[in-house]
Design a protein around this motif. Structure first.
Motif, PDB file in Angstrom:
ATOM      1  N   THR A   1      15.844  35.724  87.024  1.00  0.00           N
ATOM      2  CA  THR A   1      15.737  35.296  85.631  1.00  0.00           C
ATOM      3  C   THR A   1      16.281  36.382  84.721  1.00  0.00           C
ATOM      4  N   VAL A   2      17.027  35.976  83.699  1.00  0.00           N
ATOM      5  CA  VAL A   2      17.517  36.939  82.704  1.00  0.00           C
ATOM      6  C   VAL A   2      16.375  37.217  81.721  1.00  0.00           C
ATOM      7  N   MET A   3      16.006  38.502  81.583  1.00  0.00           N
ATOM      8  CA  MET A   3      14.914  38.877  80.668  1.00  0.00           C
ATOM      9  C   MET A   3      15.446  39.306  79.301  1.00  0.00           C
ATOM     10  N   MET A   4      16.659  39.888  79.275  1.00  0.00           N
ATOM     11  CA  MET A   4      17.258  40.336  78.009  1.00  0.00           C
ATOM     12  C   MET A   4      18.757  40.453  78.232  1.00  0.00           C
ATOM     13  N   GLU A   5      19.540  40.079  77.197  1.00  0.00           N
ATOM     14  CA  GLU A   5      20.992  40.208  77.323  1.00  0.00           C
ATOM     15  C   GLU A   5      21.583  40.883  76.091  1.00  0.00           C
ATOM     16  N   ASN A   6      22.906  40.982  76.077  1.00  0.00           N
ATOM     17  CA  ASN A   6      23.645  41.606  74.968  1.00  0.00           C
ATOM     18  C   ASN A   6      23.297  43.078  74.757  1.00  0.00           C
ATOM     19  N   LEU A   7      23.010  43.771  75.856  1.00  0.00           N
ATOM     20  CA  LEU A   7      22.744  45.206  75.782  1.00  0.00           C
ATOM     21  C   LEU A   7      24.033  45.977  76.051  1.00  0.00           C
ATOM     22  N   ARG A   8      24.131  47.182  75.466  1.00  0.00           N
ATOM     23  CA  ARG A   8      25.322  48.015  75.660  1.00  0.00           C
ATOM     24  C   ARG A   8      25.050  49.062  76.737  1.00  0.00           C
ATOM     25  N   PHE A   9      25.599  48.804  77.906  1.00  0.00           N
ATOM     26  CA  PHE A   9      25.453  49.692  79.068  1.00  0.00           C
ATOM     27  C   PHE A   9      23.985  49.979  79.394  1.00  0.00           C
ATOM     28  N   PRO A  10      23.177  48.932  79.675  1.00  0.00           N
ATOM     29  CA  PRO A  10      21.814  49.200  80.157  1.00  0.00           C
ATOM     30  C   PRO A  10      21.901  49.901  81.513  1.00  0.00           C
ATOM     31  N   ASN A  11      21.152  50.982  81.665  1.00  0.00           N
ATOM     32  CA  ASN A  11      21.343  51.861  82.808  1.00  0.00           C
ATOM     33  C   ASN A  11      20.011  52.029  83.542  1.00  0.00           C
ATOM     34  N   GLY A  12      19.354  53.191  83.381  1.00  0.00           N
ATOM     35  CA  GLY A  12      18.074  53.399  84.055  1.00  0.00           C
ATOM     36  C   GLY A  12      17.002  52.460  83.542  1.00  0.00           C
ATOM     37  N   ILE A  13      16.061  52.103  84.441  1.00  0.00           N
ATOM     38  CA  ILE A  13      14.962  51.198  84.065  1.00  0.00           C
ATOM     39  C   ILE A  13      13.662  51.715  84.668  1.00  0.00           C
ATOM     40  N   GLN A  14      12.583  51.617  83.905  1.00  0.00           N
ATOM     41  CA  GLN A  14      11.285  52.122  84.354  1.00  0.00           C
ATOM     42  C   GLN A  14      10.171  51.240  83.786  1.00  0.00           C
ATOM     43  N   LEU A  15       9.326  50.733  84.680  1.00  0.00           N
ATOM     44  CA  LEU A  15       8.190  49.929  84.228  1.00  0.00           C
ATOM     45  C   LEU A  15       7.208  50.773  83.422  1.00  0.00           C
ATOM     46  N   PHE A  16       6.650  50.160  82.378  1.00  0.00           N
ATOM     47  CA  PHE A  16       5.558  50.757  81.626  1.00  0.00           C
ATOM     48  C   PHE A  16       4.312  50.719  82.518  1.00  0.00           C
ATOM     49  N   PRO A  17       3.334  51.614  82.308  1.00  0.00           N
ATOM     50  CA  PRO A  17       2.149  51.609  83.181  1.00  0.00           C
ATOM     51  C   PRO A  17       1.442  50.254  83.274  1.00  0.00           C
ATOM     52  N   ASP A  18       1.402  49.481  82.159  1.00  0.00           N
ATOM     53  CA  ASP A  18       0.718  48.173  82.218  1.00  0.00           C
ATOM     54  C   ASP A  18       1.590  47.077  82.843  1.00  0.00           C
ATOM     55  N   GLU A  19       2.836  47.410  83.165  1.00  0.00           N
ATOM     56  CA  GLU A  19       3.794  46.499  83.811  1.00  0.00           C
ATOM     57  C   GLU A  19       4.117  45.255  82.982  1.00  0.00           C
ATOM     58  N   GLU A  20       3.819  45.311  81.671  1.00  0.00           N
ATOM     59  CA  GLU A  20       4.177  44.183  80.797  1.00  0.00           C
ATOM     60  C   GLU A  20       5.533  44.415  80.123  1.00  0.00           C
ATOM     61  N   SER A  21       6.042  45.646  80.225  1.00  0.00           N
ATOM     62  CA  SER A  21       7.345  45.930  79.638  1.00  0.00           C
ATOM     63  C   SER A  21       8.078  46.957  80.482  1.00  0.00           C
ATOM     64  N   VAL A  22       9.396  47.045  80.263  1.00  0.00           N
ATOM     65  CA  VAL A  22      10.217  48.042  80.949  1.00  0.00           C
ATOM     66  C   VAL A  22      10.968  48.860  79.899  1.00  0.00           C
ATOM     67  N   LEU A  23      11.154  50.141  80.192  1.00  0.00           N
ATOM     68  CA  LEU A  23      12.016  50.986  79.365  1.00  0.00           C
ATOM     69  C   LEU A  23      13.414  50.910  79.959  1.00  0.00           C
ATOM     70  N   VAL A  24      14.411  50.753  79.092  1.00  0.00           N
ATOM     71  CA  VAL A  24      15.797  50.619  79.547  1.00  0.00           C
ATOM     72  C   VAL A  24      16.672  51.584  78.756  1.00  0.00           C
TER      73      VAL A  24
END
Length: 309
Positions: free
Chosen positions: A143-166
């Motif tokens: 599933t696509v969660m977010m689009e139209n990003l400029r060079f999304p690279n590293g990704i890390q889940l937030f501790p509550d796992e409800e969001s990701v840092l990109v």
């Protein structure tokens, strides 16, 4: 995995480093390897995470998502780049993170247009065609969660796992994408106007995040990328005159790693201005009181004793 390191190499291997011992546990693509021409068929493993049952989850820039058994070397394809997702190809699969229960994998696709071997084009154009995707390990759906990003690279889940840092590399910022819970589908800025172009993001033992910069911005306020994005004719001319390898020679060797607090405030930073020890750092991974530094260009790993800094 007390003191075992896993990393991907430029010639398509996934290797295990155990003390002084070095074992190739898997290769995802087909030889020949080691050149720009063959990178797309050889494969280029980028993000690697250890899953809850001890297997490795690997994002390969050209081939997709894989699960690798580090003991037997068995390789299972989870998401192939041969299949389009929501009508668009996966052109540059980059990093991933996995929930603690192993049910969801979140991963970045840096561009549908440019491959990893053409990443300078992606940077110079600042193309907004990157995506954050979710792979459900039970239903096998993507599933696509977010689009139209400029060079999304590293990704890390937030501790509550409800969001990701990109890390949105060309924009010198980190976005927070809400992947579940009440804010699902939303996005906000975690930190912007960074002093460099962020590559990978990994948790720190203080409850914050390590962010490695693929390159520094020598003068915040003026960005060559911003300047060029307004002048497509100049960009075309630069690419006619210089190869990507030549352009990379203009990237300063300056290495910079930040530690951010859980709320995005910068706690501290480590610098190697001439890149004498750790040139082109692209990932900082903390383990056992040390910071291990990987690179997208340098043929070695570095280890920094955090008790001495």
């Amino acid at each position: 995995f007390a003191d075992v390191l896993y990393t991907g190499t430029a010639d398509g291997k996934i290797v295990k480093i155990d003390g002084r011992n070095f074992h190739v546990i898997a290769t995802l693509g087909k030889p020949p390897c080691g050149s720009r021409e063959h990178e797309h068929s050889c494969g280029r493993p980028l993000g690697i995470r250890v899953g809850p049952n001890g297997t490795l989850f690997v994002a390969d820039a050209y081939l997709g998502l894989f699960e690798v058994n580090p003991v037997t070397g068995d390789v299972k394809s989870l998401v192939s780049t041969e299949k389009k997702i929501a009508g668009r190809p996966l052109g540059f699969v980059n990093d991933l993170d996995i929930t603690q229960d192993g049910k969801k994998i979140y991963f970045t696709d840096s561009s549908s247009r440019w491959q990893r071997r053409d990443f300078m084009h992606l940077i110079m154009e600042a193309t907004a065609d990157g995506r954050v995707l979710e792979y459900d390990t039970e239903s096998k759906e993507v599933t696509v969660m977010m689009e139209n990003l400029r060079f999304p690279n590293g990704i890390q889940l937030f501790p509550d796992e409800e969001s990701v840092l990109v890390a949105e590399t060309t924009m010198a910022r980190i976005k927070r994408v809400h992947v579940s819970g009440l804010n699902k589908g939303g996005m906000d800025t975690f930190i912007d106007n960074l002093p460099g172009f962020p590559d990978n993001i990994r948790r720190s033992s203080s409850g914050g995040y390590w962010v490695a910069m693929s390159a520094v911005r020598p003068n915040p306020g003026f960005s060559m990328l911003d300047f060029l994005s307004q002048r497509p004719w100049l960009k075309k001319l630069i690419f006619k005159l210089f190869s990507q390898e030549m352009l990379l020679k203009f990237v300063p060797r300056y290495s910079l790693v930040l530690e951010l607090r859980g709320d995005g405030v910068c706690l501290r930073s480590f610098h190697d201005p001439q890149g004498l020890v750790a040139a082109y750092s692209s990932e900082a991974h903390e383990h056992g009181g040390h910071l291990f530094l990987g690179s997208f260009r340098s043929p070695y790993l570095c280890r920094l004793d955090l008790s001495k800094v």
